[in-house]
Write an enzyme that holds these catalytic residues in place. Structure first.
Site, PDB file in Angstrom:
ATOM      1  N   ASP A  46       0.925  -1.166  -0.277  1.00  0.00           N
ATOM      2  CA  ASP A  46       0.135  -0.099   0.073  1.00  0.00           C
ATOM      3  C   ASP A  46       0.876   1.338  -0.068  1.00  0.00           C
ATOM      4  OD1 ASP A  46      -2.988   0.780   0.661  1.00  0.00           O
ATOM      5  OD2 ASP A  46      -1.425   2.408   1.772  1.00  0.00           O
ATOM      6  N   TYR A  51       3.109   9.856  -0.458  1.00  0.00           N
ATOM      7  CA  TYR A  51       4.210   9.059   0.463  1.00  0.00           C
ATOM      8  C   TYR A  51       5.812   9.332  -0.168  1.00  0.00           C
ATOM      9  CZ  TYR A  51       0.488   6.505   2.406  1.00  0.00           C
ATOM     10  OH  TYR A  51      -0.830   5.985   2.955  1.00  0.00           O
ATOM     11  N   LYS A  76      -2.575   5.936  -4.445  1.00  0.00           N
ATOM     12  CA  LYS A  76      -3.744   6.950  -4.119  1.00  0.00           C
ATOM     13  C   LYS A  76      -3.561   8.110  -4.659  1.00  0.00           C
ATOM     14  CE  LYS A  76      -3.627   4.722   0.446  1.00  0.00           C
ATOM     15  NZ  LYS A  76      -2.115   4.667   0.674  1.00  0.00           N
ATOM     16  N   HIS A 109      -7.426   9.956  -2.012  1.00  0.00           N
ATOM     17  CA  HIS A 109      -6.821   9.550  -0.808  1.00  0.00           C
ATOM     18  C   HIS A 109      -7.350  10.203   0.270  1.00  0.00           C
ATOM     19  CE1 HIS A 109      -2.534   9.067   1.080  1.00  0.00           C
ATOM     20  NE2 HIS A 109      -3.214   8.680   1.691  1.00  0.00           N
ATOM     21  N   LYS A 233       2.746  -1.016   8.904  1.00  0.00           N
ATOM     22  CA  LYS A 233       4.095  -0.539   8.406  1.00  0.00           C
ATOM     23  C   LYS A 233       5.233  -0.913   9.457  1.00  0.00           C
ATOM     24  CE  LYS A 233       7.317   2.982   9.090  1.00  0.00           C
ATOM     25  NZ  LYS A 233       7.999   3.143  10.219  1.00  0.00           N
ATOM     26  N   SER A 234       6.466  -1.212   8.853  1.00  0.00           N
ATOM     27  CA  SER A 234       7.674  -1.414   9.690  1.00  0.00           C
ATOM     28  C   SER A 234       8.883  -1.381   8.797  1.00  0.00           C
ATOM     29  CB  SER A 234       7.691  -2.599  10.550  1.00  0.00           C
ATOM     30  OG  SER A 234       8.695  -2.644  11.439  1.00  0.00           O
ATOM     31  N   ARG A 239      10.206  -7.082  13.164  1.00  0.00           N
ATOM     32  CA  ARG A 239       8.863  -6.815  12.923  1.00  0.00           C
ATOM     33  C   ARG A 239       7.961  -7.105  11.745  1.00  0.00           C
ATOM     34  NH1 ARG A 239       9.237  -0.885  15.999  1.00  0.00           N
ATOM     35  NH2 ARG A 239       9.386  -1.562  17.940  1.00  0.00           N
ATOM     36  N   ASN A 243       4.821  -9.154  11.983  1.00  0.00           N
ATOM     37  CA  ASN A 243       3.479  -8.772  11.623  1.00  0.00           C
ATOM     38  C   ASN A 243       2.747  -9.741  10.504  1.00  0.00           C
ATOM     39  OD1 ASN A 243       3.898  -6.749  13.276  1.00  0.00           O
ATOM     40  ND2 ASN A 243       4.293  -5.183  11.856  1.00  0.00           N
TER      41      ASN A 243
HETATM   42  N1  LIG Z   1      -5.166   6.492   3.669  1.00  0.00           N
HETATM   43  C1  LIG Z   1      -4.671   7.226   4.370  1.00  0.00           C
HETATM   44  O1  LIG Z   1      -5.073   8.293   4.866  1.00  0.00           O
HETATM   45  C2  LIG Z   1      -3.482   6.515   5.579  1.00  0.00           C
HETATM   46  C3  LIG Z   1      -3.123   7.130   6.684  1.00  0.00           C
HETATM   47  C4  LIG Z   1      -2.134   6.532   7.481  1.00  0.00           C
HETATM   48  C5  LIG Z   1      -1.805   5.163   7.228  1.00  0.00           C
HETATM   49  N2  LIG Z   1      -2.034   4.640   5.806  1.00  0.00           N
HETATM   50  C6  LIG Z   1      -1.650   3.460   5.504  1.00  0.00           C
HETATM   51  O2  LIG Z   1      -1.663   2.357   6.479  1.00  0.00           O
HETATM   52  C7  LIG Z   1      -0.250   1.837   6.771  1.00  0.00           C
HETATM   53  C8  LIG Z   1      -0.145   1.475   8.372  1.00  0.00           C
HETATM   54  O3  LIG Z   1      -0.556   2.795   9.193  1.00  0.00           O
HETATM   55  P1  LIG Z   1       0.967   3.484   9.771  1.00  0.00           P
HETATM   56  O4  LIG Z   1       2.022   3.243   9.168  1.00  0.00           O
HETATM   57  O5  LIG Z   1       0.286   4.878  10.036  1.00  0.00           O
HETATM   58  O6  LIG Z   1       0.920   2.841  11.205  1.00  0.00           O
HETATM   59  P2  LIG Z   1       0.798   1.378  11.787  1.00  0.00           P
HETATM   60  O7  LIG Z   1       1.014   0.403  10.793  1.00  0.00           O
HETATM   61  O8  LIG Z   1      -0.394   1.192  12.818  1.00  0.00           O
HETATM   62  O9  LIG Z   1       2.290   1.278  12.728  1.00  0.00           O
HETATM   63  C9  LIG Z   1       3.472   1.706  12.361  1.00  0.00           C
HETATM   64  C10 LIG Z   1       4.212   2.147  13.809  1.00  0.00           C
HETATM   65  O10 LIG Z   1       4.209   0.827  14.478  1.00  0.00           O
HETATM   66  C11 LIG Z   1       5.592   0.313  14.627  1.00  0.00           C
HETATM   67  N3  LIG Z   1       5.625  -1.141  14.600  1.00  0.00           N
HETATM   68  C12 LIG Z   1       5.356  -1.887  13.470  1.00  0.00           C
HETATM   69  N4  LIG Z   1       5.340  -3.125  13.737  1.00  0.00           N
HETATM   70  C13 LIG Z   1       5.541  -3.199  15.093  1.00  0.00           C
HETATM   71  C14 LIG Z   1       5.412  -4.400  15.833  1.00  0.00           C
HETATM   72  N5  LIG Z   1       5.397  -5.660  15.806  1.00  0.00           N
HETATM   73  N6  LIG Z   1       5.781  -3.998  17.438  1.00  0.00           N
HETATM   74  C15 LIG Z   1       6.205  -2.576  17.815  1.00  0.00           C
HETATM   75  N7  LIG Z   1       5.905  -1.626  17.070  1.00  0.00           N
HETATM   76  C16 LIG Z   1       5.801  -1.882  15.717  1.00  0.00           C
HETATM   77  C17 LIG Z   1       6.643   0.878  13.507  1.00  0.00           C
HETATM   78  O11 LIG Z   1       8.012   1.227  13.764  1.00  0.00           O
HETATM   79  P3  LIG Z   1       9.187   0.643  13.079  1.00  0.00           P
HETATM   80  O12 LIG Z   1       8.739   1.133  11.554  1.00  0.00           O
HETATM   81  O13 LIG Z   1      10.110   1.499  13.734  1.00  0.00           O
HETATM   82  O14 LIG Z   1       9.271  -0.856  13.205  1.00  0.00           O
HETATM   83  C18 LIG Z   1       5.729   2.282  13.058  1.00  0.00           C
HETATM   84  O15 LIG Z   1       6.168   3.303  14.163  1.00  0.00           O
HETATM   85  C19 LIG Z   1       0.599   3.028   6.208  1.00  0.00           C
HETATM   86  O16 LIG Z   1       1.930   2.569   5.821  1.00  0.00           O
HETATM   87  C20 LIG Z   1      -0.174   3.342   5.045  1.00  0.00           C
HETATM   88  O17 LIG Z   1       0.013   2.303   3.993  1.00  0.00           O
HETATM   89  C21 LIG Z   1      -2.947   5.343   5.006  1.00  0.00           C
END
Ligand SMILES: NC(=O)c1ccc[n+]([C@@H]2O[C@H](COP(=O)([O-])OP(=O)(O)OC[C@H]3O[C@@H](n4cnc5c(N)ncnc54)[C@H](OP(=O)(O)O)[C@@H]3O)[C@@H](O)[C@H]2O)c1
Length: 282
Positions: A46, A51, A76, A109, A233-234, A239, A243
């Site tokens: 995604d 981005y 997006k 988006h 995301k990581s 991780r 995940n």
């Molecule tokens: N459509 C939209 O408006 C929108 C908005 C936000 C996000 N998104 C999409 O959703 C995806 C995911 O959301 P997100 O990136 O905001 O947040 P997320 O996936 O909920 O969280 C990512 C964070 O959690 C940490 N993390 C990941 N796996 C972990 C684990 N197993 N244990 C502990 N910490 C962990 C990561 O750290 P590290 O990277 O340091 O490991 C990072 O800081 C995005 O990448 C994007 O593709 C879309």
């Protein structure tokens, strides 16, 4: 390798329920992160024009040696490109950056109801063109509230295949989630682990300790059992692997209820409020 279930979409296509998100991964780290994810077994990425890492996502897919057809790619539309001709150019730019001749899924988006005279309907009709000419398999929206979805339903013929919204145990986004479900729209849950905030929650850590899993796995498994599509995301290889390991255990009904009870309503929202968000990249 874990078998990732597929979710059927309302247009006859299907999508892997688990993917890999690349929001906030700097371009210089994206190829490595996506390559690791593909090695682990993820087959759904995604990304988004905003981005700034579409090119590196495409490079990683090519480097992996996998067939393009074996990896599900979402991107997006930029908030700066809602006017129809801009949307057409932006979509071509996305395909060029990725170096692919089609996308699996393309989303608006953000609805941006305070910009473009509140007209996201014309933008949606342009996405219908991309689907019609075969350059994208499925089209959808992101951050659309119920009133935005109702307007598309009233004024256009194509129901979005997905709505990608903020959704995690502290913010269930229940009204939008229920609308999606009632109208055949698959819900994609962004920030599924609340950008890492949930891994220290005592309810989550207690369940994790009892079943011998990590807190992130507990939260991601909760999403899977709810039927949400997720792409955590990581940039940390351990991780990224952790995940992905979600399909050899289940939560008990009592665990699901305890996790549901973490809901904080609007106080749990991390990201912007879709009705007023009006960011346009410079
Ligand atoms: N459509 C939209 O408006 C929108 C908005 C936000 C996000 N998104 C999409 O959703 C995806 C995911 O959301 P997100 O990136 O905001 O947040 P997320 O996936 O909920 O969280 C990512 C964070 O959690 C940490 N993390 C990941 N796996 C972990 C684990 N197993 N244990 C502990 N910490 C962990 C990561 O750290 P590290 O990277 O340091 O490991 C990072 O800081 C995005 O990448 C994007 O593709 C879309």
């Amino acid at each position: 390798m874990s078998a990732v279930p597929s979710i059927d979409l309302n247009d006859g296509q299907s999508i892997p329920q688990l993917g890999f998100g690349v929001f906030q991964i700097p371009p210089e780290e994206t190829t490595d992160a996506v390559r690791t994810a593909l090695e682990v077994g993820y087959r759904h990425i995604d990304t988004a024009e905003m981005y700034g890492n579409e090119r590196e996502v495409g490079d990683a897919v090519r480097d992996s040696g996998l067939d393009r057809a074996d990896v599900y790619i979402t991107s997006k539309l930029s908030n700066g490109a809602h006017a129809p001709d801009d949307a057409r150019s932006a979509f071509e730019g996305t395909l060029a950056a990725l170096s692919f001749d089609y996308l699996d899924l393309f989303l608006i988006h953000w609805p941006l109801p305070t910009l473009y005279d509140g007209d996201f309907v014309s933008t949606w009709r342009v996405l219908e063109e991309f689907r019609g000419d075969g350059r994208v398999r499925s089209i959808g929206v992101s951050n659309f509230q119920v009133e935005h979805l109702e307007r598309l339903a009233a004024e256009t013929d194509v129901v979005p295949a997905v709505n990608q919204i903020e959704l995690h145990p502290q913010f269930l986004n229940a009204e939008v989630r229920a609308y999606d479900e009632a109208h055949g729209i698959a819900t994609q849950a962004w920030s599924p682990i609340a950008q890492g905030r949930l891994v220290d929650d005592p309810v989550i850590t207690a369940i994790a300790e009892r079943i011998g899993r990590s807190p992130a796995q507990v939260v991601l498994r909760w999403h899977i059992e709810k039927g949400n599509i997720v792409f955590p995301k990581s940039t940390t290889p351990a991780r990224i692997r952790e995940n992905f390991e979600l399909f050899d255990f289940e939560l008990e009904p009592g665990d699901l209820m305890q996790i549901d009870a973490l809901e904080q309503g609007e106080a749990g929202r991390i990201g912007p409020y879709p009705d007023t968000f009006a960011f346009v990249p410079g």
